[in-house]
Design an enzyme around this catalytic site. Structure first.
Site, PDB file in Angstrom:
ATOM      1  N   GLU A 260      41.476  47.504  41.878  1.00  0.00           N
ATOM      2  CA  GLU A 260      41.216  45.958  41.896  1.00  0.00           C
ATOM      3  C   GLU A 260      41.874  45.250  42.971  1.00  0.00           C
ATOM      4  O   GLU A 260      43.174  45.482  43.190  1.00  0.00           O
ATOM      5  CB  GLU A 260      41.457  45.678  40.393  1.00  0.00           C
ATOM      6  CG  GLU A 260      40.332  46.383  39.550  1.00  0.00           C
ATOM      7  CD  GLU A 260      40.558  45.602  37.873  1.00  0.00           C
ATOM      8  OE1 GLU A 260      41.443  44.687  38.023  1.00  0.00           O
ATOM      9  OE2 GLU A 260      39.984  46.309  37.044  1.00  0.00           O
ATOM     10  N   HIS A 278      37.053  41.809  35.834  1.00  0.00           N
ATOM     11  CA  HIS A 278      37.876  41.842  34.925  1.00  0.00           C
ATOM     12  C   HIS A 278      37.932  40.639  34.147  1.00  0.00           C
ATOM     13  O   HIS A 278      39.273  39.606  34.500  1.00  0.00           O
ATOM     14  CB  HIS A 278      39.410  41.789  35.733  1.00  0.00           C
ATOM     15  CG  HIS A 278      40.398  42.548  34.805  1.00  0.00           C
ATOM     16  ND1 HIS A 278      41.352  43.551  35.314  1.00  0.00           N
ATOM     17  CD2 HIS A 278      40.520  42.400  33.673  1.00  0.00           C
ATOM     18  CE1 HIS A 278      41.961  43.868  34.421  1.00  0.00           C
ATOM     19  NE2 HIS A 278      41.772  43.324  33.323  1.00  0.00           N
TER      20      HIS A 278
END
Length: 525
Positions: A260, A278
């Protein structure tokens, strides 16, 4: 006044909480790694979200740092072993965004069931493909929870409200708790075989990494739908891609990824995938909640000594702290005493409590014993890193709680295992506040521990005390307090002498040379 740095963007209410608690605070989000490293030495606390990376070199520069607070549950961006070794408390806020994350998991479950993202794109493109998007109902379907802790239990509650059947795999879920939640506790293989939907709510550890591996994905029911709002590494992404492409997995909704920000992922574009960036904790309410909670926890620790939601030391509420403080002082003294006398020969330690002490939270007491004991290895040890140092050196640590009533209304006993057998010291509190040694290696002796002291073992013969006093006087060392004990008349005796001056090696040798003296050990508390 304690000083805290907020290094990530955080709701302004966090700073307000710090200031109202008497903590000075600086808000400086967006600092580069080098900029943060240059100033971190000025702060007692560091409040972060996910952007700041607390690396070993940053911790090395944080010479004043006592606590790191993560506004949120995940602490992947904090090197906890390095912080622990330096005696820095690491806290998170595991409950502040629980509802938000659980709701996101349920939202993704609906999105998968009715193919909402793809249907939205198609409709807005003017296609009106009504027959293409044939979804499934959630009612009567089986939801499999991998992890049924704080967030998982909220998902279970919501799913039961949707009339789903909920099964859960969680080694820490007790049968009684499962009944309370209305879920069926199962093993992992059973869950994989039965679940129509699987949602993950477990931390990423060595045991849970790739818990949905290629092998386990193959065990799932054909047409299963998978939701992950926990951690990316829980799923083997390459294996999931194959399962989606083959049609074995009907859909997957992922809020988290191995790498990420996930700007380029092999799963992107695969039919049946729903992806969000997220967002599990991303609601206004959650961000306010975690900001306030982390500030309250850090201020509580820095101002009042309370420890809440710590990941590397026992919790100690602000209400418990005043009651436990005298016991922790006693525990530290007893640990220090036995550590200094027995040194590095110690292979294990047992911490026993009885009387009033048995009704208290024993974990902080044990941590304080280890803090005193482990100073023989390091002069920077505290309650945070002492258990870490003990484990690192292979010490066996045991806790024993006695319901019996003894000679004292409250008693703490510390026993260490050495090559020569077990050695034990014990202490109590006078007036529930003043630590007092009452037993030293089987000899009854009442003594206050503090400052510079001399521990002497001698044969109980006339003239010893006079010779001891004369030797100390000749060395210019004044006696502050003098405590004596013996096993029996004429047998082995123990003296604990508190002195005003420093006891150097030369004086130790002089004392050891006195007639009937068997051992001399200088102590410092």
């Amino acid at each position: 006044m304690p000083k805290v740095l907020i290094s990530d963007k955080m709701d302004p209410k966090a700073a307000e909480v710090f200031r109202a608690s008497g903590v000075e605070v600086d808000e400086r989000p967006g600092l580069s790694k080098d900029e943060l490293k240059a100033i971190i030495g000025d702060y007692d606390g560091l409040a972060i979200r996910s952007a700041t990376k607390v690396t070993p070199d940053l911790i090395e520069a944080a010479t004043r740092l006592k606590v790191i607070g993560r506004a949120g549950i995940g602490v992947d961006n904090v090197d906890i072993p390095s912080a622990t070794a330096r005696g820095i408390v690491v806290m998170n806020t595991p409950f502040g965004n629980s509802i938000t994350t659980a709701e996101h998991a349920v939202a993704l479950m609906f999105a998968l069931a009715r193919e909402l993202p793809a249907a939205d794109l198609s409709t807005q493109a003017g296609k009106w493909e009504k027959n293409r998007f044939m979804g499934v109902e959630l009612t009567s379907k089986t939801l499999g929870l991998i992890g049924c802790g704080n967030i998982g239990s909220i998902v279970a509650d919501r799913a039961l409200g949707l009339k789903m059947k909920v099964i859960a795999y969680d080694p820490f879920l007790t049968p009684e708790r499962a009944v309370d939640l209305g879920v069926e506790k199962v093993d992992l293989d059973d869950l994989l075989a039965r679940a129509d939907f699987i949602t993950l709510h477990t931390p990423l550890t060595d045991q849970t990494r790739h818990i949905l591996s290629r092998e386990n994905l193959a065990k799932t029911k054909k047409g299963v739908r998978i939701i992950n709002c926990a951690r990316g590494g829980l799923i083997d992404e390459a294996a999931l891609k194959e399962a989606l492409e083959s049609g074995h997995v009907a859909g997957a909704a992922l809020d988290v990824f191995v790498e990420e920000p996930a700007k380029d992922n092999a799963l992107f574009g695969v039919p049946g995938l729903v992806a969000t960036p997220h967002l599990g904790a991303s609601t206004t309410e959650a961000q306010v909640n975690v900001a306030i909670q982390v500030a309250e926890q850090m201020a509580d620790f820095l101002v009042r000594g309370g420890v809440t939601n710590a990941l590397n030391m026992p919790s100690l509420s602000a209400e418990e702290a005043p009651k436990l403080r005298p016991y922790m002082d006693l525990a530290d003294q007893l640990g220090s005493l036995v550590g200094q006398v027995e040194g590095r020969r110690i292979a294990g330690v047992s911490v026993e409590v009885e009387g009033a002490a048995a009704a208290l939270n024993q974990k902080p007491i044990t941590a304080a014993v280890l803090a005193g004991l482990m100073r023989v290895y390091s002069d920077t040890v505290n309650m945070v890193n002492a258990p870490f140092l003990a484990r690192e050196r292979g010490l066996d640590v045991r806790e024993v709680r006695h319901d019996r009533e003894g000679d004292y209304h409250t008693l703490l006993r510390v026993t260490v295992m050495t090559p020569d057998g077990d050695r034990s010291v014990a202490g109590t509190l006078f007036g529930n506040s003043a630590p007092r040694l009452v037993d030293m290696f089987g000899v009854a002796i009442e003594a206050d521990l503090g400052g510079e002291m001399i521990y002497i073992v001698n044969e109980d013969k006339p003239g010893f005390i006079g010779r001891l006093g004369s030797t100390l006087g000749a060395a210019g060392v004044n006696i502050a307090t003098f405590h004596l004990g013996r096993r029996e008349a004429g047998g082995e005796a123990v003296a604990l002498v508190a002195v005003d001056g420093h006891v150097d090696e030369g004086l130790v040798k002089e004392l050891a040379a006195l007639p009937s003296v068997k051992r001399v050990k200088p102590l410092r508390f």
